[in-house]
Design an enzyme around this catalytic site. Sequence first.
Site, PDB file in Angstrom:
ATOM      1  N   LEU A 194      17.095  20.542 -16.571  1.00 21.88           N
ATOM      2  CA  LEU A 194      16.383  20.946 -15.354  1.00 21.88           C
ATOM      3  C   LEU A 194      15.524  22.184 -15.564  1.00 21.88           C
ATOM      4  CD1 LEU A 194      19.310  20.378 -12.841  1.00 21.88           C
ATOM      5  CD2 LEU A 194      17.607  18.749 -13.654  1.00 21.88           C
TER       6      LEU A 194
ATOM      7  N   GLY B  98      10.672  22.944 -11.719  1.00 21.13           N
ATOM      8  CA  GLY B  98      10.210  21.804 -10.925  1.00 21.13           C
ATOM      9  C   GLY B  98      11.387  21.129 -10.230  1.00 21.13           C
ATOM     10  N   HIS B  99      12.465  20.894 -10.977  1.00 20.62           N
ATOM     11  CA  HIS B  99      13.652  20.274 -10.364  1.00 20.62           C
ATOM     12  C   HIS B  99      14.239  21.198  -9.288  1.00 20.62           C
ATOM     13  CE1 HIS B  99      13.727  18.314 -14.453  1.00 20.62           C
ATOM     14  NE2 HIS B  99      13.824  17.261 -13.673  1.00 20.62           N
TER      15      HIS B  99
END
Length: 282
Positions: free
Chosen positions: A33, A36-37
């Site tokens: 991750l 963005g995640h």
Amino acid sequence: MQTVTDAAALRAAIRGWRTAGQTVGLVPTMGNLHAGHHSLLKLARDRADRVVASVFVNPTQFGPGEDFERYPRTLAQDQAGLAEAGCDILFAPEVSTMYPFGPAASVSIHVPLLTETLEGAHRPGHFDGVATIVAKLFNLVQPDLAVFGQKDFQQLRVIERMVRDLSLPIKVMAAPTLREDDGLALSSRNQYLSPAERARAPQIHATLIQMRELFVQGGHAWQALEQAASARLQRAGFVPDYVAIRRAEDLGAPSVDERTGLVALVAARLGNTRLIDNLIFD
Ligand code: PAF
């Protein structure tokens, strides 16, 4: 944050929330991750009382010769980031939990038409794998809403179509693409790039911006724009799989007089790394 690997424990925790009248958001991921995640998680956090994130490198969405084996698996790091981002449950199942009969013998969900172009044409079976795993996660979590990144634009459209066609009572939400300062879209695959490739990678976003500028300035011959953009990427050392201007709604080819609701999409290889990106012409 609780980390759960089996379906029964996941369902039991969610049942408790439901009994208390709480809404549930789901953020499906393949892990490794990045910011963005975390932005997907924040959107889910803002819209639902409880958030489940899944981390599962889904074998059925990788084709032969793709990067399933080398896809980065960084669960401890993902756990820390998700806990900090306010996730309630991290669901990190084994392959045997998601595919009790094995990936090759799984029921498979096929979303027709939308999956036959662009990514679907270059990665046969990819979207069947995506739709299947997302449907399985939807069945397990039964979320009120689920968040997906707009960077995977076609994936987003495929999931929206599946949800609508199967009458699933789930709101699919799109989170905007996060970018590095030089425009490169955040992606777990960026780490495969060599320093020289990393320096060239922002050319994809720059090319998309140029396409949009030319279109807005009146260059509406979209096929010529596609060809010029593809040539520009090739000059910069990319091997494009496609550079396409499509209707954002259904990814169909626009008619000559369509001016609104369009999106440009690119998939291109840089060395051994395949990058995708898109830009809405709004
Ligand atoms: O976008 C992804 O990371 C994956 O395709 C998804 C939606 C988690 C399904 O495996």
